[in-house]
Structures are given as C-alpha cells and as structure tokens.
Scaffold this motif. Structure first.
Motif, mmCIF file in Angstrom:
data_model
loop_
_atom_site.group_PDB
_atom_site.id
_atom_site.type_symbol
_atom_site.label_atom_id
_atom_site.label_comp_id
_atom_site.label_asym_id
_atom_site.label_seq_id
_atom_site.Cartn_x
_atom_site.Cartn_y
_atom_site.Cartn_z
ATOM 1 N N UNK A 85 0.787 -1.231 0.000
ATOM 2 C CA UNK A 85 0.000 0.000 0.000
ATOM 3 C C UNK A 85 0.813 1.271 0.000
ATOM 4 N N UNK A 86 2.091 1.186 -0.393
ATOM 5 C CA UNK A 86 2.983 2.348 -0.367
ATOM 6 C C UNK A 86 2.990 3.129 -1.672
ATOM 7 N N UNK A 87 2.772 2.434 -2.797
ATOM 8 C CA UNK A 87 2.823 3.060 -4.117
ATOM 9 C C UNK A 87 1.692 2.515 -4.992
ATOM 10 N N UNK A 88 1.441 3.252 -6.053
ATOM 11 C CA UNK A 88 0.559 2.769 -7.120
ATOM 12 C C UNK A 88 1.325 2.896 -8.422
ATOM 13 N N UNK A 89 0.908 2.125 -9.389
ATOM 14 C CA UNK A 89 1.500 2.284 -10.724
ATOM 15 C C UNK A 89 0.373 2.315 -11.746
ATOM 16 N N UNK A 90 0.574 3.185 -12.720
ATOM 17 C CA UNK A 90 -0.406 3.339 -13.787
ATOM 18 C C UNK A 90 0.325 3.504 -15.105
ATOM 19 N N UNK A 91 -0.344 3.104 -16.164
ATOM 20 C CA UNK A 91 0.216 3.318 -17.498
ATOM 21 C C UNK A 91 0.049 4.774 -17.881
ATOM 22 N N UNK A 92 1.027 5.288 -18.578
ATOM 23 C CA UNK A 92 0.961 6.646 -19.090
ATOM 24 C C UNK A 92 -0.131 6.722 -20.157
ATOM 25 N N UNK A 93 -0.879 7.809 -20.164
ATOM 26 C CA UNK A 93 -1.963 7.976 -21.146
ATOM 27 C C UNK A 93 -1.448 8.024 -22.582
ATOM 28 N N UNK A 94 -0.302 8.646 -22.778
ATOM 29 C CA UNK A 94 0.230 8.833 -24.135
ATOM 30 C C UNK A 94 1.118 7.689 -24.587
ATOM 31 N N UNK A 95 1.945 7.203 -23.687
ATOM 32 C CA UNK A 95 2.892 6.138 -24.022
ATOM 33 C C UNK A 95 2.587 4.924 -23.147
ATOM 34 N N UNK A 96 1.908 3.954 -23.698
ATOM 35 C CA UNK A 96 1.447 2.781 -22.938
ATOM 36 C C UNK A 96 2.605 1.929 -22.406
ATOM 37 N N UNK A 97 3.817 2.128 -22.941
ATOM 38 C CA UNK A 97 4.981 1.390 -22.436
ATOM 39 C C UNK A 97 5.501 1.967 -21.128
ATOM 40 N N UNK A 98 5.125 3.205 -20.860
ATOM 41 C CA UNK A 98 5.627 3.923 -19.691
ATOM 42 C C UNK A 98 4.724 3.672 -18.489
#
Length: 141
Positions: A85-98
């Motif tokens: 519960x320390x971080x979240x990760x999400x895909x970048x809207x523009x670059x799906x690899x990021x």
C-alpha cells in the motif's frame, strides 16, 4: 598531462573519515526504515519517487537508475511496495509502455516521518561534510 600529486597521510585520513561518516549515515537510514517496518530499499524507492525532479511520479527506468539496480529488480520492488500500500503504478496515457509510479497517502506518511529523521541526522553530521574537512583532496601546488 600533469601527473597528479602523490596522496599524503591526510588524504587517506580524510577519505577514511568521509567513508566512515557515510557508512554511519547509511546504517542510521537502514535502522530508521526498519523501525518503521520498511526495508531500506522501500524507503529509498519512496524517496526517489517524491524527490524526482519536476513531477510527482517516476518511471521504473528512472527508479532503476536512481537505485542503481536492474530494471527487473525494481519491478519486483515496486510490486512489493504496491502490495504493502505504499505506491501505485499506472500506465501513461500517451505512451502505454511507460509506467508511472506514485506514492499513496500511506507511502507519503511513512516517507515524511523518515525524511524528517534523516534531515535531523544530516544536520548532526553537517560539520563532517564541510568543505574544510575534505580540503586535503585539493591539488597541492
């Protein structure tokens, strides 16, 4: 090309003192993180996310560089931190690899407590890291 001056006893003393104080600070940091129930790497990951220049997130590659770790190792660390519960990760809207890694509110709370302790410890060590203490490294004429 000019030959560098031969190192003198005071050069070795200054290097030794610097490494000693650096190791003391790292040991302090490890102990502080563990006292909060975190690993030292979890603390460093959160610090590098919060401290990344110009934005409130960092990519896996950027974190790997900051941690001087392999990409796959940072992915595993982020996964563990996400489960805690320390971080979240999400895909970048523009670059799906990021993948953008951000602190959660819980991560922010841990980080602020630990960063305050670290700042206080750095203040106590400030005289050790003054330029005058490493003047032995200046080129001799």
């Amino acid at each position: 090309m000019k030959t560098p001056p031969r190192l003198q006893k005071d050069d070795f003393e200054a290097l030794s003192e610097f490494r000693y104080q650096l190791r003391r600070f790292i040991r302090f940091s490890e102990d502080a993180a563990q006292s909060e129930g975190l690993t030292p790497l979890q603390y460093l990951l959160m610090l590098h996310i919060k401290g990344f220049p110009g934005r409130d997130w960092a990519s896996i590659s950027e974190l790997a560089e900051r941690l001087q770790s392999q990409h796959h190792g940072v992915v595993a660390l982020v996964t563990r931190c996400e489960k805690a519960g320390l971080v979240t990760r999400t895909q970048d809207d523009k670059d799906k690899r990021l993948v953008q890694v951000r602190l959660t509110e819980t991560g922010e709370q841990y980080l602020h407590r630990l960063a305050q302790l670290h700042r206080n410890e750095l203040h106590s060590l400030s005289s050790v890291f003054q330029v005058s203490h490493i003047s032995a490294f200046n080129d001799r004429d």
